[in-house]
Write a protein that holds these residues in place. Structure first.
Motif, PDB file in Angstrom:
ATOM      1  N   TYR A 132       0.837  -1.201   0.000  1.00 58.15           N
ATOM      2  CA  TYR A 132       0.000   0.000   0.000  1.00 58.15           C
ATOM      3  C   TYR A 132       0.873   1.253   0.000  1.00 58.15           C
ATOM      4  O   TYR A 132       1.705   1.446   0.877  1.00 58.15           O
ATOM      5  CB  TYR A 132      -0.885  -0.005   1.250  1.00 58.15           C
ATOM      6  N   ASP A 133       0.687   2.070  -1.011  1.00 57.65           N
ATOM      7  CA  ASP A 133       1.358   3.361  -1.152  1.00 57.65           C
ATOM      8  C   ASP A 133       2.851   3.230  -1.441  1.00 57.65           C
ATOM      9  O   ASP A 133       3.404   4.028  -2.183  1.00 57.65           O
ATOM     10  CB  ASP A 133       1.129   4.235   0.094  1.00 57.65           C
ATOM     11  N   ARG A 134       3.514   2.231  -0.839  1.00 64.58           N
ATOM     12  CA  ARG A 134       4.939   1.994  -1.091  1.00 64.58           C
ATOM     13  C   ARG A 134       5.121   0.557  -1.567  1.00 64.58           C
ATOM     14  O   ARG A 134       4.575  -0.368  -0.953  1.00 64.58           O
ATOM     15  CB  ARG A 134       5.742   2.209   0.196  1.00 64.58           C
ATOM     16  N   LEU A 135       5.872   0.374  -2.625  1.00 68.49           N
ATOM     17  CA  LEU A 135       6.049  -0.960  -3.205  1.00 68.49           C
ATOM     18  C   LEU A 135       7.086  -1.756  -2.423  1.00 68.49           C
ATOM     19  O   LEU A 135       8.292  -1.582  -2.600  1.00 68.49           O
ATOM     20  CB  LEU A 135       6.438  -0.855  -4.677  1.00 68.49           C
ATOM     21  N   ALA A 136       6.599  -2.620  -1.546  1.00 71.48           N
ATOM     22  CA  ALA A 136       7.486  -3.452  -0.735  1.00 71.48           C
ATOM     23  C   ALA A 136       8.110  -4.548  -1.585  1.00 71.48           C
ATOM     24  O   ALA A 136       7.538  -4.996  -2.588  1.00 71.48           O
ATOM     25  CB  ALA A 136       6.696  -4.075   0.415  1.00 71.48           C
ATOM     26  N   GLN A 137       9.287  -4.999  -1.171  1.00 73.62           N
ATOM     27  CA  GLN A 137       9.936  -6.105  -1.855  1.00 73.62           C
ATOM     28  C   GLN A 137       9.358  -7.438  -1.369  1.00 73.62           C
ATOM     29  O   GLN A 137       8.757  -7.518  -0.312  1.00 73.62           O
ATOM     30  CB  GLN A 137      11.443  -6.060  -1.601  1.00 73.62           C
ATOM     31  N   GLY A 138       9.557  -8.458  -2.192  1.00 75.88           N
ATOM     32  CA  GLY A 138       9.024  -9.771  -1.842  1.00 75.88           C
ATOM     33  C   GLY A 138       7.811 -10.120  -2.692  1.00 75.88           C
ATOM     34  O   GLY A 138       7.373  -9.331  -3.536  1.00 75.88           O
ATOM     35  N   PRO A 139       7.250 -11.314  -2.470  1.00 82.11           N
ATOM     36  CA  PRO A 139       6.163 -11.824  -3.317  1.00 82.11           C
ATOM     37  C   PRO A 139       4.791 -11.248  -2.973  1.00 82.11           C
ATOM     38  O   PRO A 139       3.891 -11.951  -2.527  1.00 82.11           O
ATOM     39  CB  PRO A 139       6.214 -13.333  -3.040  1.00 82.11           C
ATOM     40  N   VAL A 140       4.626  -9.942  -3.177  1.00 79.96           N
ATOM     41  CA  VAL A 140       3.325  -9.335  -2.908  1.00 79.96           C
ATOM     42  C   VAL A 140       2.367  -9.631  -4.061  1.00 79.96           C
ATOM     43  O   VAL A 140       2.774  -9.767  -5.212  1.00 79.96           O
ATOM     44  CB  VAL A 140       3.430  -7.813  -2.663  1.00 79.96           C
TER      45      VAL A 140
END
Length: 366
Positions: A132-140
C-alpha cells in the motif's frame, strides 16, 4: 445394572442432553455472535502503516480503509498496527498478524527492503500481501499507489512555475528528499530531477528521512553552505518536512521563495494560504484506501484482481507486481477550493482559523 435401572439412566441422560441443547439454543444469539466472531477471525485483514508522524495515516488512510472493508465485507475484520517509524517493529507486527491467522495483509512498508523476509514468511503461510502506497519487496500479490514519478514531476514543475522568470540555470535550489528506505522517495526524486535538471542549479541535495527535524537541520546546513540570499527555492518531498524547512527559513530571515510539499496536510495547506509554502501534491486518500480495501477483499474471497490492478511494476526484489496507480494533483493557492475543499478533505473553517483568517480572505477562501 438391571433393565429398569438402565432405562432410568438413559432417560436421565436424554433429559440432560435436551437441557444442554436447550441451553445452547437459548444462548443462540451469543453463540452465533461468537461463531460469527470466529468466522470474522477467519476473514481478517491486517493493515500495517509505517509511521505516526505523517498526519494522513491515522486521520485518513486507516478510517477510509476500515470503512470500505466493512462496506464490501460485513463479516470481515481489520487488525491494525502502526510501526511508528521502526522497521524492526513492523517486521514483528507482520509476525503477530501471521500468528493471529489473518488472511490478507495490507502493508505500507517502513523499509521496503527490510520487510522482504517478513512478507515471504506471510506468503509461506498462505497469506496474500497487498503493498500500500509503497512498493514493498518480496512476493506481494498486488500494489496500490499513485504514479510516484508523476508526483515528483508535479513538484518540480510547481517549483519552476513559482520561480517564474527567476528559474535559470544559475538559480540555486535546495532539494530535501524523502527516506531512501522508501522506494517512493526515489521515484519522487526521479520525477523532480526530470523536470528540474538543466533548468536550475541544484546546489544542495540531501535526505530529510521524512522527518521535519532532520529536514530543518539539512536546510540549516544548506543555508550555511550556499548563503541565505543565494537560495532561489526549495524542493521538499512532503509537507511534514516542508514544515521544518519553513521554520528554518523564517529563522534565517528568508521569505518569498518557493517551497514544495506533498500529502496536502492541513498545515501544508495553511502555509500555502499564508505564502510560506508554494505548493503541495494532493493524493486523494479515500480512492487509494478504497482501492486497497477492494483488492484485499477480492484476494481474501478468492476473486480475480485483473480488472483492478491493470498495470505491472517491478519491485526492488525483481518481483513483477500487478498494480493499480492513481493520479496525483498539484495544489497551489489558486486551486485549493477545487481540490481539497471540493473533495471535503477539509472545510474552509478547518483551514481558515483565526491565525489564517486574513490570508484566507485574500485568497478568496471564505
Amino acid at each position: 445394572m438391571n433393565a429398569t435401572m438402565r432405562r432410568v439412566v438413559i432417560g436421565a441422560t436424554a433429559v440432560s442432553l435436551a437441557l444442554s441443547v436447550a441451553a445452547c439454543g437459548k444462548a443462540g444469539d451469543d453463540n452465533d455472535s461468537a461463531d460469527s466472531g470466529s468466522s470474522k477471525g477467519g476473514k481478517t485483514i491486517g493493515l500495517l502503516l509505517p509511521d505516526s508522524v505523517t498526519e494522513r495515516y491515522a486521520k485518513f488512510d486507516r478510517p477510509f480503509f476500515e470503512d470500505k472493508v466493512e462496506e464490501l465485507c460485513s463479516d470481515c475484520k481489520v487488525e491494525y498496527a502502526n510501526a511508528a517509524g521502526d522497521a524492526s517493529k513492523q517486521a514483528q507486527q507482520v509476525t503477530t498478524m501471521i500468528t493471529k491467522g489473518v488472511k490478507v495483509i495490507v502493508i505500507s512498508a517502513q523499509d521496503s527492503a527490510a520487510i522482504k523476509s517478513s512478507i515471504q514468511a506471510a506468503v509461506d503461510k498462505g497469506i496474500k500481501v497487498v503493498a500500500y502506497d509503497r512498493l514493498a519487496q518480496g512476493p506481494v500479490s498486488a500494489y496500490v499507489s499513485f504514479d510516484n514519478v508523476k508526483v515528483g514531476e508535479l513538484q518540480g514543475q510547481a517549483l519552476l512555475d513559482a520561480l517564474g522568470d527567476k528559474a535559470t540555470k544559475k538559480s540555486k535550489v535546495v532539494m530535501i528528499n524523502g527516506d531512501d528506505a522508501d522506494p517512493n522517495a526515489g521515484q519522487f526524486k526521479e520525477g523532480a530531477h526530470k523536470v528540474l535538471d538543466g533548468k536550475v542549479d541544484i546546489a544542495y541535495e540531501q535526505s530529510g528521512l521524512w522527518k521535519d527535524t532532520v529536514a530543518s537541520q539539512k536546510m540549516s546546513a544548506a543555508i550555511t553552505q550556499i548563503g541565505a540570499k543565494k537560495i532561489a527555492g526549495v524542493y521538499a518531498a512532503n509537507d511534514g518536512m516542508a514544515g521544518g524547512i519553513a521554520t528554518t527559513l523564517k529563522g534565517a530571515g528568508i521569505s518569498g521563495i518557493p517551497l514544495t510539499g506533498q500529502d496536502a496536510e492541513l498545515a501544508g495547506i495553511q502555509r500555502i494560504v499564508a505564502g510560506t509554502q508554494s505548493s503541495t501534491v494532493y493524493k486523494a486518500f479515500k480512492p487509494e484506501a478504497d482501492a486497497a480495501a477492494q483488492l484485499a477483499v477480492n484476494l481474501l474471497e478468492g476473486k480475480d484482481i485483473k480488472d483492478l490492478a491493470t498495470e505491472t511494476l517491478t519491485s526492488g526484489s525483481g518481483d513483477k507486481v500487478p498494480s493499480q496507480l492513481l493520479t496525483p494533483v498539484s495544489v497551489t493557492k489558486a486551486n485549493i477550493n477545487d481540490t481539497v475543499i471540493k473533495d471535503k478533505l477539509y472545510t474552509v473553517a478547518d483551514i481558515c482559523t483565526a491565525e489564517y483568517a486574513k490570508a484566507c480572505k485574500a485568497a478568496g477562501l471564505q
